[in-house]
Write a protein that holds these residues in place. Structure first.
Motif, short mmCIF file in Angstrom:
data_model
loop_
_atom_site.label_atom_id
_atom_site.label_comp_id
_atom_site.label_asym_id
_atom_site.label_seq_id
_atom_site.Cartn_x
_atom_site.Cartn_y
_atom_site.Cartn_z
N GLY A 67 0.84 -1.20 0.00
CA GLY A 67 0.00 0.00 0.00
C GLY A 67 0.87 1.25 0.00
N PRO A 68 0.23 2.41 0.08
CA PRO A 68 0.97 3.66 -0.12
C PRO A 68 1.77 4.14 1.10
N GLY A 69 1.84 3.35 2.16
CA GLY A 69 2.70 3.76 3.27
C GLY A 69 2.03 3.71 4.62
N LYS B 101 6.59 -4.43 -0.88
CA LYS B 101 6.78 -3.33 -1.82
C LYS B 101 5.76 -2.23 -1.57
N GLY B 102 6.09 -1.02 -1.99
CA GLY B 102 5.12 0.07 -1.88
C GLY B 102 4.00 -0.14 -2.89
N GLY B 103 2.78 0.25 -2.53
CA GLY B 103 1.65 0.16 -3.46
C GLY B 103 1.33 -1.26 -3.85
N ASP B 104 1.14 -1.47 -5.15
CA ASP B 104 0.83 -2.79 -5.69
C ASP B 104 2.07 -3.31 -6.42
N PRO B 105 2.39 -4.60 -6.24
CA PRO B 105 3.63 -5.12 -6.86
C PRO B 105 3.62 -5.06 -8.38
N TYR B 106 2.42 -5.09 -8.96
CA TYR B 106 2.34 -5.15 -10.43
C TYR B 106 2.10 -3.79 -11.07
N VAL B 107 2.06 -2.72 -10.28
CA VAL B 107 1.88 -1.39 -10.88
C VAL B 107 3.21 -0.65 -10.79
N LEU B 108 3.91 -0.56 -11.90
CA LEU B 108 5.20 0.12 -11.97
C LEU B 108 6.10 -0.27 -10.81
N GLY B 109 6.07 -1.57 -10.48
CA GLY B 109 6.81 -2.02 -9.31
C GLY B 109 7.76 -3.17 -9.60
N VAL C 271 -2.78 -1.85 -2.26
CA VAL C 271 -3.51 -0.64 -2.60
C VAL C 271 -2.53 0.27 -3.34
N THR C 272 -2.79 0.47 -4.62
CA THR C 272 -1.80 1.24 -5.39
C THR C 272 -1.91 2.74 -5.10
N SER C 273 -0.76 3.38 -5.05
CA SER C 273 -0.73 4.83 -4.80
C SER C 273 -1.43 5.58 -5.93
N ALA C 274 -1.47 4.96 -7.12
CA ALA C 274 -2.07 5.64 -8.27
C ALA C 274 -3.52 6.01 -8.00
N LEU D 288 2.82 8.86 -12.07
CA LEU D 288 3.69 8.37 -11.00
C LEU D 288 5.12 8.72 -11.38
N MET D 289 5.96 8.90 -10.40
CA MET D 289 7.38 9.23 -10.61
C MET D 289 7.50 10.46 -11.52
N GLY D 290 6.59 11.40 -11.35
CA GLY D 290 6.50 12.48 -12.32
C GLY D 290 7.03 13.83 -11.84
N ARG E 75 3.82 12.48 -0.48
CA ARG E 75 3.81 11.61 0.71
C ARG E 75 2.38 11.31 1.19
N GLY E 76 1.57 10.84 0.24
CA GLY E 76 0.16 10.55 0.54
C GLY E 76 0.02 9.59 1.71
N PHE E 77 -0.93 9.85 2.58
CA PHE E 77 -1.28 9.05 3.75
C PHE E 77 -0.26 9.12 4.87
N PRO F 142 8.36 11.13 -2.93
CA PRO F 142 7.32 10.54 -3.76
C PRO F 142 6.07 11.42 -3.81
N ALA F 143 5.55 11.53 -5.00
CA ALA F 143 4.33 12.31 -5.18
C ALA F 143 3.54 11.76 -6.36
N VAL F 144 2.24 11.91 -6.27
CA VAL F 144 1.36 11.54 -7.38
C VAL F 144 0.79 12.83 -7.96
C1 LIG Z 1 8.19 2.98 -8.46
S1 LIG Z 1 6.59 3.63 -8.32
C2 LIG Z 1 5.82 2.36 -7.43
C3 LIG Z 1 4.35 2.41 -7.48
C4 LIG Z 1 3.72 1.36 -6.60
N1 LIG Z 1 3.97 0.04 -7.08
C5 LIG Z 1 2.22 1.57 -6.42
O1 LIG Z 1 1.41 0.75 -6.88
O2 LIG Z 1 1.86 2.57 -5.76
C6 LIG Z 1 6.87 4.88 -7.12
C7 LIG Z 1 5.94 6.05 -7.26
O3 LIG Z 1 4.72 5.79 -6.62
C8 LIG Z 1 4.16 6.98 -6.13
N2 LIG Z 1 3.95 6.83 -4.68
C9 LIG Z 1 4.03 5.70 -3.98
N3 LIG Z 1 3.68 5.90 -2.70
C10 LIG Z 1 3.36 7.19 -2.59
C11 LIG Z 1 2.91 8.01 -1.53
N4 LIG Z 1 2.70 7.52 -0.31
N5 LIG Z 1 2.66 9.30 -1.78
C12 LIG Z 1 2.85 9.81 -3.02
N6 LIG Z 1 3.28 9.09 -4.04
C13 LIG Z 1 3.54 7.79 -3.85
C14 LIG Z 1 5.14 8.08 -6.47
O4 LIG Z 1 4.76 8.64 -7.70
C15 LIG Z 1 6.42 7.31 -6.59
O5 LIG Z 1 7.36 8.01 -7.38
#
Ligand SMILES: C[S@@+](CC[C@H](N)C(=O)[O-])C[C@H]1O[C@@H](n2cnc3c(N)ncnc32)[C@H](O)[C@@H]1O
Length: 404
Positions: free
Chosen positions: A181-183, A257-265, A287-290, A333-335, A362-364, A390-392
């Protein structure tokens, strides 16, 4: 305090064994489901059956039969290994129980639990990487107490509070790619917690939920392969090797892993690397950060009358091919480092400069920060506010729904 009735918990393998079942009500329905799930052959004797029982009989025509009449005497027990009665008529149940006793058959009498010498225990089943765990509770006929204890143990297992580590290598290790998840700790799935409770080694990313990691027992080895933008301390190939090596040593490995393993991970690459070495891999979505990080700022990616679809991108290449309307939400993402170029390309490709944009850093996390603007001015605003990864980044009319 009730009088404790002697009771020995026993596990029965009912596969292919006949269970004689009497009564067609909801109590029978519940047990019938269990017996059939355990592979039993079931013969129901009852003049009627409730909908649930009828459905179950229809679902298992090969193993379930129904004699549509009342109990007709001990011959109805022929061939059975186990008897279950819940006819709703205490006299009939008592007859079935005593006929069973005479034939030395175990009979579960749901009407008279005290007189019954056999009972089905309240239970729960949890899948662990080392096998299926069945926890059954006997509380001397107190069904409520039994259910409370069962639920408590179930929760402890699923939340990872019950430490299932074996502290000795297994013959075969395993790897689980767990989306963290996102953190925020609460956004890790129950299955993620379950697997962490069995892991010997946890391999973490920069964006994995740190609170969860900090609560792991000291005996768990945490390997941090965290990446920061532009700086990759542990290359992906090496991460793959670590997963394989640890599993080959017989360890249970959670790749958190952060977010979802299959989304840009790069989860797909890690799974393939493990599978190439014959290592069993489970992938647990996260839970993907997207989607979640915009939500943390109050932004839904779709909203009736405002946006019907969204696209998640991580680079510039795809932008010219995307719908330019502000009713199509873009999530980047990563933008952060490429924001100025991205906004320029979006405008060059037909998005109006007035299109709303939000950046959620730094969502959440406790220091989450939201920066709002338009395609025309967001790059300058981000520079001024020193926006960092990290930012979305969200682009589209839905941004107007952000919390004020
Ligand atoms: C390598 S990608 C991984 C994405 C991840 N697999 C997902 O599903 O969330 C890393 C990017 O996810 C976004 N991201 C992940 N966690 C975040 C958070 N807590 N707040 C803001 N952006 C986050 C940022 O855009 C960051 O550069």
């Amino acid at each position: 305090m009730g009088h404790l009735k002697p009771a020995l918990p026993v596990a029965l393998d009912l596969t292919g064994r006949l269970v004689a079942v009497f009564g067609g009500g909801p109590v029978t329905g519940r047990r019938l489901r269990t017996f059939l799930a355990e592979g039993a052959v079931v013969r129901l004797v009852s003049p009627w059956a409730c909908e649930e029982v009828q459905d179950l009989l229809a679902e298992h025509p090969d193993r379930a039969s129904w004699l549509q009449r009342d109990y007709a005497g001990a011959a109805d027990l022929d061939g059975a290994w186990l008897v279950h009665t819940a006819t709703g008529d205490a006299d009939v149940d008592a007859r079935i129980r005593s006929d069973s006793d005479e034939r030395r058959l175990w009979c579960v009498d749901e009407t008279d639990a005290l007189a019954s010498r056999a009972s089905v225990l309240t239970s729960t089943r949890v899948e662990t990487p080392d096998g299926t765990l069945t926890v059954a509770v006997h509380a001397d006929g107190d069904a409520r107490l039994a259910a409370t204890v069962r639920d408590g143990i179930d929760l402890a297992l699923r939340s990872g509070d019950l430490d299932l580590r074996r502290h000795r290598p297994r013959e075969t290790g395993w790897v689980a790619l767990v989306g963290g998840g996102p953190g925020a700790d609460g956004l890790l799935t129950t299955r993620g917690h379950e697997l962490l409770a069995s892991a010997d080694v946890v391999v973490i990313d920069r964006l994995a939920p740190r609170g969860v990691v900090s609560r792991l027992p000291a005996s768990v080895r945490v390997i941090d392969v965290g990446k920061t933008p532009g700086h990759h301390p542990v290359p992906q190939d090496r991460i793959n090797e670590i997963l394989v090596e640890e599993a080959e040593r017989g360890h249970g490995v959670v790749r958190l892993k952060g977010g979802d393993p299959y989304v840009l991970g790069r989860g797909g690459e890690e799974r393939l690397a493990c599978e190439a070495h014959g290592i069993p891999v489970e992938v647990v979505p996260g839970v993907t950060s997207a989607v979640a990080v915009p939500a943390a700022a109050g932004i839904p990616l779709t909203h009736r009358g405002i946006a019907k679809a969204f696209t998640v991108v991580s680079g510039h290449e795809q932008i010219p091919t995307l719908p330019p309307g502000t009713d199509h939400t873009l999530v980047l993402l990563m933008g952060v480092s490429t924001l100025r170029d991205t906004t320029r390309i979006l405008i060059d490709n037909g998005r109006p400069g007035s299109c709303p944009v939000a950046i959620i850093e730094r969502g959440f996390l406790p220091d989450q920060r939201v920066t709002l603007g338009t395609l025309a001015d967001i790059a300058d605003t981000a520079l001024f506010r020193r926006v960092q990864s990290p930012a979305v980044v969200v682009v589209g009319d839905v941004v107007d729904l952000a919390h004020s």
